[in-house]
Design a protein around this motif. Structure first.
Motif, short mmCIF file in Angstrom:
data_model
loop_
_atom_site.label_atom_id
_atom_site.label_comp_id
_atom_site.label_asym_id
_atom_site.label_seq_id
_atom_site.Cartn_x
_atom_site.Cartn_y
_atom_site.Cartn_z
N GLN A 7 0.83 -1.19 0.00
CA GLN A 7 0.00 0.00 0.00
C GLN A 7 0.87 1.26 0.00
N SER A 8 0.41 2.28 -0.70
CA SER A 8 1.12 3.55 -0.70
C SER A 8 0.89 4.26 0.63
N PRO A 9 1.88 5.02 1.09
CA PRO A 9 1.70 5.76 2.34
C PRO A 9 0.54 6.73 2.24
N VAL A 10 -0.13 6.95 3.35
CA VAL A 10 -1.21 7.93 3.42
C VAL A 10 -0.60 9.33 3.28
N ALA A 11 -1.25 10.18 2.51
CA ALA A 11 -0.75 11.55 2.34
C ALA A 11 -0.87 12.31 3.67
N PRO A 141 6.09 9.28 10.19
CA PRO A 141 6.56 8.13 9.41
C PRO A 141 5.49 7.53 8.51
N GLU A 142 5.94 6.91 7.42
CA GLU A 142 5.04 6.48 6.36
C GLU A 142 4.13 5.32 6.72
N MET A 143 4.45 4.56 7.77
CA MET A 143 3.64 3.38 8.06
C MET A 143 2.37 3.69 8.85
N ARG A 147 -1.24 10.84 9.32
CA ARG A 147 0.07 11.45 9.16
C ARG A 147 -0.06 12.97 9.07
N PHE A 148 1.00 13.66 9.53
CA PHE A 148 1.03 15.12 9.51
C PHE A 148 2.39 15.59 8.99
#
Length: 271
Positions: A7-11, A141-143, A147-148
């Motif tokens: 999966q791509s990281p959440v923006a 972090p991308e996992m 995310r901020f």
């Protein structure tokens, strides 16, 4: 057998944080808030006031609030940092002194749904957008699923204002030295997320507000030279989970201005 594609990281959500500084009996002190234990992100954590950028933070009218010259690319982040500080702890750096009654009037208007710009105009206050220094840009972090992408600003605390906890997201507010906050986390009496802890470690070496602001000014110059092409913002510090012989660590880029570069994953709180 088919394989599942990664999966791509959440923006990450653009965000901003304000670190207010003052000189106390034991040296430099920072204003921090304790987040409500029921929040989805960083429940019960001790953090600096801040939050996501809103559409109104990007309005062209804010350019008129910049005293002279071309406003910086991070103008909307500065607006958001000040707005969140007013909402969460009732303090606002302004270009001229702000009375307690005017500040209370400003907060009442915002709490009733009045926009930040409209409330400032009604009270007749000019925010001190130019008296803030960028310390760093941290990215979650991308996992993680939430995310901020956050700009951390420094600013001297406005004279004559006292923090007032909003009782919503923030359930506590206090002034404390970086060393005290780090010691309380070590003793298990305080919860710090990774970026907050790293910021405290950075500022623990500053004797007073002047030294801290100078550190921010130096960081602003270094970050400007490493600005992301086309965005005009500094390159983010993105912690990455890395396996080492000693176990998993979160690693940050060399030369980012923060130490240590590697922290055991077992001691890191991300949210």
């Amino acid at each position: 057998m088919s394989e599942t594609a990664p999966q791509s990281p959440v923006a990450p959500h653009p965000a901003a944080t304000l670190i207010l500084l003052r000189d106390g009996a034991d040296g430099l002190e920072l204003l921090v808030i304790e987040r409500h234990a029921g929040l989805r992100f960083a429940p019960g954590a001790t953090v600096f006031p801040g939050g996501r950028l809103e559409a109104a933070d990007h309005h062209p009218l804010w350019r008129a609030c910049w005293p002279k010259g071309e406003p910086p690319a991070d103008l909307a982040h500065r607006v958001a940092a000040l707005r969140e500080c007013v909402e969460e702890c009732g303090m606002l750096p302004t270009r001229d002194p702000l009375s307690s009654s005017a500040l209370a009037d400003l907060r009442r208007g915002m709490a009733a749904g009045e926009g930040f710009a409209a409330a400032l105009a009604r009270v007749g206050v000019a925010p001190a957008l130019d008296r803030m220094a960028v310390l760093a840009r941290w990215m979650t972090p991308e996992m993680l699923p939430r995310r901020f992408d956050t700009l951390f600003f420094l600013a001297p605390a406005p004279e004559g204002q006292e923090p007032v906890c909003d009782g919503g997201e923030a359930v506590g507010v206090l002034w404390a030295s970086p060393r005290r906050l780090l010691a309380e986390e070590e003793a298990g009496r305080r919860r710090l997320v990774f970026a907050t802890r790293m910021t405290l470690l950075r500022l623990a070496g500053c004797a007073d507000t002047t030294a801290a602001m100078a550190s921010g000014a130096m960081a602003s110059g270094a970050l400007a030279s490493a600005a992301v092409s086309g965005q005009g913002l500094p390159a983010p510090i993105l912690p990455r989970l890395v396996e080492t012989a000693a176990g998993p660590v979160f690693r940050i880029p060399a030369g980012c201005g923060f130490l240590p570069l590697e922290t055991s994953a077992q001691t890191v709180r991300l949210g």
